[in-house]
Design an enzyme around this catalytic site. Structure first.
Site, PDB file in Angstrom:
ATOM      1  N   HIS A   1       0.714  -1.266   0.140  1.00  0.00           N
ATOM      2  CA  HIS A   1       0.040  -0.087  -0.032  1.00  0.00           C
ATOM      3  C   HIS A   1       1.094   1.135   0.070  1.00  0.00           C
ATOM      4  O   HIS A   1       0.472   2.365  -0.644  1.00  0.00           O
ATOM      5  CB  HIS A   1      -0.942  -0.041   1.196  1.00  0.00           C
ATOM      6  N   CYS A   2       2.149   1.272   0.489  1.00  0.00           N
ATOM      7  CA  CYS A   2       2.760   2.259   0.951  1.00  0.00           C
ATOM      8  C   CYS A   2       3.713   2.833  -0.393  1.00  0.00           C
ATOM      9  O   CYS A   2       3.390   3.912  -0.928  1.00  0.00           O
ATOM     10  CB  CYS A   2       3.665   2.252   2.061  1.00  0.00           C
ATOM     11  N   ILE A   3       4.564   2.119  -0.894  1.00  0.00           N
ATOM     12  CA  ILE A   3       5.590   2.855  -1.755  1.00  0.00           C
ATOM     13  C   ILE A   3       4.957   3.262  -3.295  1.00  0.00           C
ATOM     14  O   ILE A   3       5.481   4.052  -3.753  1.00  0.00           O
ATOM     15  CB  ILE A   3       6.739   1.840  -1.792  1.00  0.00           C
TER      16      ILE A   3
ATOM     17  N   ASP B   1       2.122   6.390  -1.813  1.00  0.00           N
ATOM     18  CA  ASP B   1       2.484   7.606  -0.735  1.00  0.00           C
ATOM     19  C   ASP B   1       3.116   8.832  -1.590  1.00  0.00           C
ATOM     20  O   ASP B   1       2.784   9.856  -1.439  1.00  0.00           O
ATOM     21  CB  ASP B   1       3.208   7.078   0.381  1.00  0.00           C
TER      22      ASP B   1
END
Length: 448
Positions: free
Chosen positions: A280-282, A285
């Protein structure tokens, strides 16, 4: 940070936390929220878990885990203690002293922030918000969203005033699913608030579950910390992915280069290439900052370039596989039987969010290949918004008979406890994008 009208309420909150009589509400019981709820439960506090997914609620009430790296024994322990409840009834939000928001913050189809889950959660919580509560956002977001988006919605729906009637803070999640070395308690917790007493409340609460609380001056700084962490990773992964493409053309093994460079005791931090980026992050974000920067007339060229390189990797890997099929087997990709090894975005977890394996499978299917996958942690593909055409596809059995059906295999995720020797011995061509096979430079193994 100015003095606060919240002081008497903050004093009472801190006392309840110290006495372990405070009730913690965790909103969103996914890969971030469930470990957080477990941490507060294990610290001796009562916890209420909120989620709109009835499947998760039913599983938790039945003592079952729906996240691979969280054992069923831990979920069963929640029910035995009597200090945890899972519910979809947001009207119960007023029972909690603290409400921690751990809902998704994805990108829209145009790569703009999709804050709809945060907005809907804020409206649901605001209807039952009461004086003296702490609301802390953990979801990744752009700077100033806590103060400029979350707080106004809570105020509008509750008729209360932020940092006067209730406290608001931002404490970004730092979960790393499947990491056996660093669990929730081991990872320092960033905490930022725009009011001195709100900060004191948040620090007291998070101090019950982590070894170190790192205070920053305000919510926008805390939001920027989270983005910086993941942009740092995105940019460095893009760098090694670009180096991989260059070194591969020069017949240089990029993994050997990085391992050797990592022996330098200063000035170098190893990142490793792959078939793309997931989780979900890299992948998500960095674009939250890119979007917000436009408001200030700034263009984030470095961040966007990293995103372009990382997003291009699945196509580069497919091209490598097409070349290997032609060179080694004299076959076209159309009609070839191909196996993608690993559907999860990282090793040893069942998390498939933003996994590059989906792009690999879809790209190969579009070229006329017959594609299956193997993943010991993901037995079947669940229905998703972005990959509906793959729903219901199931992992193959890991046997000589099953593997012998394939012309080539592509290792996309380097799970442990996979018999890669059997793969190499059985499948004519293996493209290894993760260095899972290591130093095996047999004719069947190609670095990808």
């Amino acid at each position: 940070m100015a003095s606060s009208a919240l002081t008497p309420l903050a004093d009472a909150f801190v006392d309840k936390v110290a006495a372990k009589t405070a009730v913690v509400g965790v909103v969103g019981l996914g890969y971030v929220g469930l470990p957080l709820a477990l941490a507060f439960h294990d610290a001796g506090l009562r916890c209420i878990g909120f989620d709109i997914d009835p499947v998760k609620i039913e599983a938790l009430q039945g003592g079952r885990s729906y996240i691979g790296h969280i054992g069923a024994d831990r979920i069963a322990g929640l029910n035995v203690s009597g200090r945890f409840e899972a519910t979809a009834d947001f009207a119960r939000a007023g029972e909690a002293d603290a409400l921690l928001i751990c809902v998704p913050t994805p990108l829209s189809r145009y790569r703009d922030p999709d804050m709809s889950f945060v907005e809907a959660t804020a409206r649901a919580l605001g209807a039952s918000l009461r004086r003296g509560q702490l609301v802390s956002l953990e979801s990744t977001t752009y700077p100033m969203s806590t103060s400029d988006l979350l707080a106004p919605i809570l105020e509008e729906t509750s008729a209360l005033t932020a940092n006067a009637d209730f406290a608001i803070a931002y404490s970004p999640e730092r979960e790393d699913p499947g990491n056996e070395r660093f669990g929730t308690a081991d990872i320092p917790k960033i905490v930022g608030a725009d009011d001195v007493d709100a900060q004191r409340m948040a620090v007291a609460l998070y101090g019950t579950i982590v070894d170190q609380v790192v205070e920053v001056p305000n919510t926008r700084t805390a939001e920027a910390v989270k983005l910086t962490e993941n942009i740092f990773r995105s940019v460095n992964i893009a760098l090694v992915n670009e180096l991989k493409m260059i070194f591969t053309r020069m017949d240089i093994d990029p993994f050997e280069v990085i391992d050797a460079a990592a022996t330098k005791p200063f000035g170098f931090m190893p990142f490793y290439p792959g078939p793309g980026i997931g989780g979900h992050c890299i992948p998500v974000d960095p674009f939250y900052l890119t979007w917000k920067a436009r408001e200030f007339g700034l263009h984030t060229r470095f961040i966007e370039l990293a995103g372009e390189i990382n997003n291009s990797m699945p196509e580069w890997v497919i091209a490598r596989l097409i070349g290997a099929l032609s060179e080694r087997l004299g076959k076209a990709v159309k009609g070839s039987r191909l196996l993608v090894v690993g559907l999860a975005y990282k090793r040893n977890v069942d998390d498939v969010r933003e996994s590059p394996s989906f792009a690999l499978i879809e790209g190969l299917l579009a070229r006329g290949a017959e594609v299956e996958y193997y993943d010991p942690h993901v037995p079947a593909v669940k229905m998703t918004r972005d990959h509906a055409e793959l729903a219901g596809k199931r992992s193959i059995a890991w046997t000589s008979e099953a593997l012998s059906r394939f012309d080539a295999a592509l290792i996309a995720t380097d799970h442990d406890n996979v018999d890669y020797h059997l793969l190499v011995e059985t499948v004519p061509v293996v493209l290894d994008t993760r260095n899972a096979i290591g130093g095996d430079n047999g004719v069947r193994v190609i670095r990808g």
